[in-house]
Design a protein around this motif. Structure first.
Motif, mmCIF file in Angstrom:
data_model
loop_
_atom_site.group_PDB
_atom_site.id
_atom_site.type_symbol
_atom_site.label_atom_id
_atom_site.label_comp_id
_atom_site.label_asym_id
_atom_site.label_seq_id
_atom_site.Cartn_x
_atom_site.Cartn_y
_atom_site.Cartn_z
ATOM 1 N N MET A 54 28.418 114.948 -1.781
ATOM 2 C CA MET A 54 27.413 113.883 -1.823
ATOM 3 C C MET A 54 27.561 112.879 -0.688
ATOM 4 S SD MET A 54 27.438 113.192 -5.917
ATOM 5 C CE MET A 54 26.624 111.602 -5.796
ATOM 6 N N ALA A 55 28.634 112.981 0.105
ATOM 7 C CA ALA A 55 28.901 111.994 1.140
ATOM 8 C C ALA A 55 28.996 112.660 2.504
ATOM 9 C CB ALA A 55 30.196 111.246 0.824
ATOM 10 N N SER A 56 28.752 111.884 3.548
ATOM 11 C CA SER A 56 28.832 112.430 4.899
ATOM 12 C C SER A 56 30.263 112.451 5.412
ATOM 13 C CB SER A 56 27.941 111.631 5.850
ATOM 14 O OG SER A 56 28.259 110.255 5.814
ATOM 15 N N ALA A 57 31.187 111.812 4.704
ATOM 16 C CA ALA A 57 32.614 111.870 5.030
ATOM 17 C C ALA A 57 33.400 111.458 3.792
ATOM 18 C CB ALA A 57 32.956 110.959 6.207
ATOM 19 N N VAL A 58 34.658 111.887 3.743
ATOM 20 C CA VAL A 58 35.549 111.559 2.623
ATOM 21 C C VAL A 58 36.762 110.819 3.167
ATOM 22 C CG1 VAL A 58 37.071 112.494 0.839
ATOM 23 C CG2 VAL A 58 34.815 113.507 1.213
ATOM 24 N N THR B 113 40.025 100.954 9.781
ATOM 25 C CA THR B 113 38.993 99.927 9.754
ATOM 26 C C THR B 113 37.663 100.538 9.312
ATOM 27 O OG1 THR B 113 38.256 100.300 12.032
ATOM 28 C CG2 THR B 113 40.111 98.773 11.706
ATOM 29 N N VAL B 114 36.711 99.672 9.021
ATOM 30 C CA VAL B 114 35.364 100.137 8.668
ATOM 31 C C VAL B 114 34.759 100.907 9.827
ATOM 32 C CG1 VAL B 114 33.032 99.397 8.029
ATOM 33 C CG2 VAL B 114 35.019 98.245 7.047
ATOM 34 N N ASP B 115 34.985 100.434 11.049
ATOM 35 C CA ASP B 115 34.446 101.146 12.211
ATOM 36 C C ASP B 115 35.031 102.542 12.331
ATOM 37 O OD1 ASP B 115 32.648 99.206 13.636
ATOM 38 O OD2 ASP B 115 34.448 97.987 13.492
ATOM 39 N N ASP B 116 36.314 102.689 11.989
ATOM 40 C CA ASP B 116 36.922 104.022 11.993
ATOM 41 C C ASP B 116 36.195 104.953 11.028
ATOM 42 O OD1 ASP B 116 38.854 103.203 13.788
ATOM 43 O OD2 ASP B 116 40.386 102.853 12.255
ATOM 44 N N VAL B 117 35.855 104.416 9.853
ATOM 45 C CA VAL B 117 35.195 105.238 8.828
ATOM 46 C C VAL B 117 33.798 105.650 9.290
ATOM 47 C CG1 VAL B 117 34.321 105.282 6.465
ATOM 48 C CG2 VAL B 117 36.509 104.176 6.962
ATOM 49 N N ILE B 118 33.043 104.710 9.858
ATOM 50 C CA ILE B 118 31.694 105.024 10.314
ATOM 51 C C ILE B 118 31.735 105.996 11.480
ATOM 52 C CG2 ILE B 118 29.596 104.045 11.327
ATOM 53 C CD1 ILE B 118 30.133 101.517 9.701
ATOM 54 N N THR B 119 32.687 105.826 12.371
ATOM 55 C CA THR B 119 32.843 106.767 13.479
ATOM 56 C C THR B 119 33.204 108.150 12.958
ATOM 57 O OG1 THR B 119 33.538 105.003 14.977
ATOM 58 C CG2 THR B 119 34.128 107.250 15.599
ATOM 59 N N LEU B 120 34.036 108.204 11.935
ATOM 60 C CA LEU B 120 34.398 109.476 11.317
ATOM 61 C C LEU B 120 33.156 110.203 10.816
ATOM 62 C CD1 LEU B 120 36.785 111.274 10.053
ATOM 63 C CD2 LEU B 120 36.365 109.955 7.964
ATOM 64 N N ALA B 121 32.236 109.453 10.210
ATOM 65 C CA ALA B 121 31.047 110.056 9.617
ATOM 66 C C ALA B 121 29.979 110.398 10.644
ATOM 67 C CB ALA B 121 30.464 109.121 8.554
ATOM 68 N N HIS B 122 29.740 109.488 11.584
ATOM 69 C CA HIS B 122 28.585 109.635 12.475
ATOM 70 C C HIS B 122 28.927 109.632 13.952
ATOM 71 C CE1 HIS B 122 25.201 108.305 9.476
ATOM 72 N NE2 HIS B 122 25.822 109.397 9.121
ATOM 73 N N GLY B 123 30.199 109.580 14.277
ATOM 74 C CA GLY B 123 30.540 109.435 15.678
ATOM 75 C C GLY B 123 30.393 107.985 16.107
ATOM 76 N N LYS B 124 30.731 107.707 17.338
ATOM 77 C CA LYS B 124 30.671 106.332 17.839
ATOM 78 C C LYS B 124 29.237 105.848 17.867
ATOM 79 C CE LYS B 124 32.583 102.618 19.501
ATOM 80 N NZ LYS B 124 33.460 101.798 18.647
ATOM 81 N N VAL B 125 28.993 104.719 17.221
ATOM 82 C CA VAL B 125 27.652 104.145 17.155
ATOM 83 C C VAL B 125 27.570 102.952 18.105
ATOM 84 C CG1 VAL B 125 25.926 103.079 15.673
ATOM 85 C CG2 VAL B 125 27.419 104.883 14.770
ATOM 86 N N GLU B 126 26.608 103.009 18.992
ATOM 87 C CA GLU B 126 26.414 101.901 19.919
ATOM 88 C C GLU B 126 25.751 100.734 19.183
ATOM 89 O OE1 GLU B 126 27.465 101.654 22.963
ATOM 90 O OE2 GLU B 126 28.338 103.676 22.914
ATOM 91 N N GLU B 127 26.386 99.583 19.250
ATOM 92 C CA GLU B 127 25.845 98.407 18.581
ATOM 93 C C GLU B 127 24.811 97.719 19.474
ATOM 94 O OE1 GLU B 127 26.369 97.649 15.610
ATOM 95 O OE2 GLU B 127 28.070 98.949 15.147
ATOM 96 N N PRO B 128 23.709 97.235 18.895
ATOM 97 C CA PRO B 128 22.710 96.521 19.699
ATOM 98 C C PRO B 128 23.259 95.187 20.191
ATOM 99 C CG PRO B 128 22.211 96.313 17.365
ATOM 100 C CD PRO B 128 23.350 97.284 17.471
ATOM 101 N N GLU B 129 22.661 94.677 21.252
ATOM 102 C CA GLU B 129 23.050 93.374 21.764
ATOM 103 C C GLU B 129 22.772 92.310 20.705
ATOM 104 O OE1 GLU B 129 24.474 92.313 24.627
ATOM 105 O OE2 GLU B 129 24.858 94.446 25.022
#
Length: 417
Positions: free
Chosen positions: A277-281, A335-351
């Motif tokens: 049910m999740a994109s990463a565990v 970190t939370v960023d580690d988890v999101i990167t794990l699921a979706h790869g590095k996400v570029e943050e908007p300015e």
């Protein structure tokens, strides 16, 4: 369909109207799906294959035998006859017949009684739940990775729209005997994910599971609890209030009928659903024999990325996480960023919209607290900026995702790395 479930067609129609509001589905197929979910244990691949390739009603008619058999030899002969009938049906459709039908029938036959199925339908009729089946708009795309082992249906309490959040769902699991360190990390990660709009999926158990559910709810975020038993009573009993709150503010699901006890082997089957049910565990804290490692193994089997939080090398509660990392089955997350990167790869943050050269924004942020909500007036007083101007600055910071407005006031949000 000839199987007796203790209800007339009109009674079943009223049941589906209540359990499946706004949806149109074939009565015979729905009835057969519910019957199959009672006859076969979760993840039964042969049952899943028959339902997928022949249809729930047609396959149930082929295998259902309610009579009592005089001997084991007679039961085995009937099993062979059932397998032959199924193989013939496959042949008529030009399909390759599957192995394992005979063994499957022997597993299912002890439950093939009208009394048992009538009790399943009666409990469903008395429930306040909702019934979801494959093909529904809310059905999770993640279940496709389970193939024939996917759930036949789901019983749900709460906001069923959350089930469709597969791309923005993270499963967070861990030991029941959580340490203070594990609970702290689990809270920080779950709050961070919830604040960024991710759905936190877990199993409602003591320890890490309960911590991540509570943290997501406290952050006014989305969370799903996946149960190993029927939704007529929640398990563990000590978490009944928490799971009831999840049913009100999030979503609680189970693939087994109401009245089904949460046995140990059903917890293991339940874990495959959490992974799917999740994109990463993410395994926050787990011993070497923790059920959370079983969830991670399911995730690896279906290709979900796995993250593990490292702990003290002296802590048995983190030994499972360390083993996952040592065997390269998981990536280290902190970190939370580690988890999101794990699921979706590095996400570029908007300015950011807030001008970094404008000192008013930093003054407003300094006046805020991450835990204690403060009113606009309190922030204005602490920052030395007028209330109307402060409200405008907070609005910009809200769009940047670095502050959050709650029912009690404004709080700061941990900055993204």
């Amino acid at each position: 369909m000839t199987v007796d479930v203790g209800m007339s067609q009109s009674e079943r129609a009223r049941l589906w109207d209540r359990l499946r509001p706004g949806r149109t589905s074939d009565d015979a197929e729905l009835t057969a799906l519910v019957a199959w979910s009672a006859l076969a244990e979760p993840g039964d691949g042969i049952a899943g294959l028959l339902v997928r390739e022949l249809g729930a009603a047609a396959s149930l008619d082929l295998v259902f035998r309610e009579q009592k058999f005089a001997s084991q030899a007679e039961l085995r002969r009937e099993a062979s006859a059932v397998a032959a009938a199924v193989h013939a049906a496959y042949g008529e459709r030009g399909l390759e017949p599957p192995p394992g039908v005979r063994a499957g029938f022997l597993r299912w036959q002890p439950r093939m009684t009208s009394e048992f199925l009538a009790s399943v339908f009666a409990m469903a009729a008395a429930s306040g739940g909702e019934l979801l089946v494959p093909g529904d708009a809310q059905w999770s795309n993640g279940f496709e990775s389970l193939g024939d082992h996917a759930p036949l249906l789901l019983w749900a309490l709460g906001n069923v729209e959350l089930l469709g959040d597969f791309e923005t769902s993270i499963a967070m699991v861990g030991t029941r005997a959580a340490t203070g360190y594990g609970n702290h990390v689990a809270t920080e990660l779950a709050v961070g994910l919830a604040e960024r709009g991710w759905t936190v999926v877990s199993g409602g158990a003591y320890g890490i599971d309960a911590t991540v559910h509570r943290a997501a709810l406290a952050a006014h975020g989305r969370t799903i609890a996946v149960m190993a038993g029927g939704l007529n009573s929640f398990y563990p009993i000590g978490n009944t209030e928490l799971i009831a709150r999840i049913a009100r503010e999030g979503l609680v699901v189970a693939e087994v009928p109401f009245g089904t006890p949460p046995t140990p082997f059903r917890f293991l089957s339940r874990n495959r659903m959490i992974a799917a049910m999740a994109s990463a565990v993410v395994v926050v804290e787990a011993g070497g024999r923790s059920g959370s490692i079983n969830t991670a193994n399911h995730a690896g089997t279906i290709g979900r990325p796995i993250g593990a939080v490292p702990g003290p090398i002296t802590s048995p509660s983190s030994s499972g996480c360390h083993q996952l990392l040592k065997e390269n089955k998981a990536e280290l997350v902190a970190t939370v960023d580690d988890v999101i990167t794990l699921a979706h790869g590095k996400v570029e943050e908007p300015e950011p919209l807030a001008d970094p050269e404008d000192p008013r924004f930093s003054r407003v942020l300094t006046a805020l607290n991450g835990r204690t909500p403060r009113s606009v007036e309190q922030v204005a007083r602490k920052s030395g900026i007028g209330a109307d101007e402060t409200a405008g600055l907070l609005g910009v910071l809200l769009l940047d995702g670095v502050v959050r407005k709650t029912a009690d006031g404004w709080v700061s949000v941990a900055r993204k790395a």
